[in-house]
Design a protein around this motif. Structure first.
Motif: not given
Length: 127
Positions: A60-89
């Motif tokens: 269960a711990a291993s599954s939770t780790w990999f779920l969190a890893l996948d969710l972090s990409g799902l959530i953070m990719n749009p956030v980093v994209g918004m950072l790119g719009d405001s901060l530049g490359y």
């Protein structure tokens, strides 16, 4: 805990190299450093995870780790994209270089006490 420091430094460093890179070889170097940094971090994280959870909850711990890893990409990719719009490359990579530093602070605050507790339990069981 000792091994996580250079691994996180590699992750942070490669993001800074990306921020200041002007040549293809610099980008390639940053990607190689990222590869080694991530592949050093993940086994440390997983071994720490398995050390602090009860044996019957390892799956269960291993599954939770990999779920969190996948969710972090799902959530953070749009956030980093918004950072790119405001901060530049370059600014985006500079800002993202703080993530490994924040991860290390979280590791020290929350991970290390659990590791110490697990080590004490293991020492008591062995005695």
């Amino acid at each position: 805990a000792v091994l996580i420091i250079p691994a996180l430094c590699m992750l942070s460093g490669c993001l800074l190299i990306h921020a200041y890179a002007t040549e293809t070889w610099q980008m390639t170097l940053a990607c190689c450093i990222y590869y080694f940094g991530w592949n050093a971090c993940e086994p440390i994280i997983l071994s720490t995870l398995f050390r602090i959870v009860p044996k019957d909850q390892a799956g269960a711990a291993s599954s939770t780790w990999f779920l969190a890893l996948d969710l972090s990409g799902l959530i953070m990719n749009p956030v980093v994209g918004m950072l790119g719009d405001s901060l530049g490359y370059a600014g985006t990579f500079k800002a993202c270089a703080l993530a490994p530093v924040i991860a290390f602070v979280i590791f020290l605050l929350f991970g290390m006490p659990k590791i110490r507790k697990a080590n004490l339990s293991a020492d008591e069981a062995a005695a």
